[in-house]
Scaffold this active site. Structure first.
Site, mmCIF file in Angstrom:
data_model
loop_
_atom_site.group_PDB
_atom_site.id
_atom_site.type_symbol
_atom_site.label_atom_id
_atom_site.label_comp_id
_atom_site.label_asym_id
_atom_site.label_seq_id
_atom_site.Cartn_x
_atom_site.Cartn_y
_atom_site.Cartn_z
ATOM 1 N N MET A 136 7.955 4.576 6.049
ATOM 2 C CA MET A 136 8.104 3.202 5.563
ATOM 3 C C MET A 136 9.406 3.047 4.781
ATOM 4 O O MET A 136 10.069 2.010 4.860
ATOM 5 C CB MET A 136 6.911 2.783 4.705
ATOM 6 C CG MET A 136 5.614 2.666 5.483
ATOM 7 S SD MET A 136 5.712 1.603 6.945
ATOM 8 C CE MET A 136 6.168 0.042 6.211
ATOM 9 N N GLU A 137 9.797 4.078 4.065
ATOM 10 C CA GLU A 137 11.053 4.036 3.318
ATOM 11 C C GLU A 137 12.246 3.961 4.268
ATOM 12 O O GLU A 137 13.191 3.203 4.032
ATOM 13 C CB GLU A 137 11.151 5.255 2.399
ATOM 14 C CG GLU A 137 10.225 5.194 1.197
ATOM 15 C CD GLU A 137 8.728 5.379 1.495
ATOM 16 O OE1 GLU A 137 7.926 5.089 0.604
ATOM 17 O OE2 GLU A 137 8.366 5.803 2.617
ATOM 18 N N ASP A 141 23.388 -11.414 5.969
ATOM 19 C CA ASP A 141 23.726 -12.233 4.806
ATOM 20 C C ASP A 141 25.237 -12.328 4.605
ATOM 21 O O ASP A 141 25.765 -13.399 4.329
ATOM 22 C CB ASP A 141 23.063 -11.657 3.551
ATOM 23 C CG ASP A 141 23.433 -12.449 2.304
ATOM 24 O OD1 ASP A 141 23.235 -13.682 2.298
ATOM 25 O OD2 ASP A 141 23.926 -11.833 1.340
ATOM 26 N N MET A 188 0.802 -1.222 0.000
ATOM 27 C CA MET A 188 0.000 0.000 0.000
ATOM 28 C C MET A 188 0.838 1.278 0.000
ATOM 29 O O MET A 188 0.295 2.378 0.117
ATOM 30 C CB MET A 188 -0.953 0.011 1.200
ATOM 31 C CG MET A 188 -1.916 -1.144 1.234
ATOM 32 S SD MET A 188 -2.869 -1.256 -0.289
ATOM 33 C CE MET A 188 -3.437 -2.938 -0.165
ATOM 34 N N CYS A 189 2.145 1.158 -0.138
ATOM 35 C CA CYS A 189 2.995 2.345 -0.195
ATOM 36 C C CYS A 189 2.957 2.975 -1.583
ATOM 37 O O CYS A 189 2.941 2.280 -2.592
ATOM 38 C CB CYS A 189 4.438 1.974 0.148
ATOM 39 S SG CYS A 189 4.703 1.689 1.889
ATOM 40 N N HIS A 190 2.959 4.294 -1.591
ATOM 41 C CA HIS A 190 2.994 5.040 -2.845
ATOM 42 C C HIS A 190 4.434 5.099 -3.362
ATOM 43 O O HIS A 190 5.360 5.208 -2.564
ATOM 44 C CB HIS A 190 2.501 6.472 -2.621
ATOM 45 C CG HIS A 190 1.070 6.550 -2.259
ATOM 46 N ND1 HIS A 190 0.620 6.348 -0.969
ATOM 47 C CD2 HIS A 190 -0.030 6.806 -3.011
ATOM 48 C CE1 HIS A 190 -0.693 6.482 -0.948
ATOM 49 N NE2 HIS A 190 -1.116 6.753 -2.163
#
Length: 155
Positions: free
Chosen positions: A110-111, A125, A74-76
């Site tokens: 969110m970014e 990793d 749902m992120c733009h």
């Protein structure tokens, strides 16, 4: 309270931000990866066989921040005007801070969080061959500014 991410059928939707004004927006997120002292020393001395761990993690954080909309449904898609990554070393691991900026209609928290996650996963990793017991913790939003909700600072 209306749920802005739910349509009239009760299903998820991406919020329409077309009526919002463009404002300067900023977010800072943090996370930490705990590891053995030996692993931390190898990272500091750039003695990890896969290469410069923090250099690669920095690029991973920036790439992830720029492409958040591709993995968080749902992120733009956003035009980021800046992204910065800072690493702090502790006795038991490495802290990652990601700061993201834009001028736009929606925030960049969110970014920033996605950038932190990618950086920490990259460290894992690149070091898992020598330390499978590493632990990622405390991923959180530290600060955000811009838009209707104003300025948030984690206490």
């Amino acid at each position: 309270m209306d749920l802005t991410h739910i349509n009239d059928q009760g299903r998820a939707k991406m919020v329409d931000v077309s009526e919002k004004n463009d404002t300067q927006r900023m977010a800072v997120a943090y996370g930490k990866i705990c590891m053995k002292q030996e692993t931390l020393e190898k990272i500091k001395n750039q003695d990890i066989k896969k290469g410069d761990v923090l250099g690669v993690a920095q690029v991973a954080a920036i790439m992830a921040a720029k492409r958040t909309f591709e993995t968080i449904p749902m992120c733009h898609p956003l035009f980021l005007t800046g992204a910065d990554v800072r690493f702090d070393t502790y006795e038991d691991g490495i802290g990652v801070y990601v700061t993201v900026r834009t001028t736009g209609k929606t925030g960049v928290e969110m970014e920033a969080l996605n950038g932190v996650s990618a950086a920490l996963l990259t460290v894992y990793d690149m070091c898992k061959a020598i330390d499978r017991g590493m632990n990622i913790e405390n991923i959180c939003l530290l600060e955000k500014n811009g838009g209707r909700s104003g300025h948030f600072i984690r206490e």
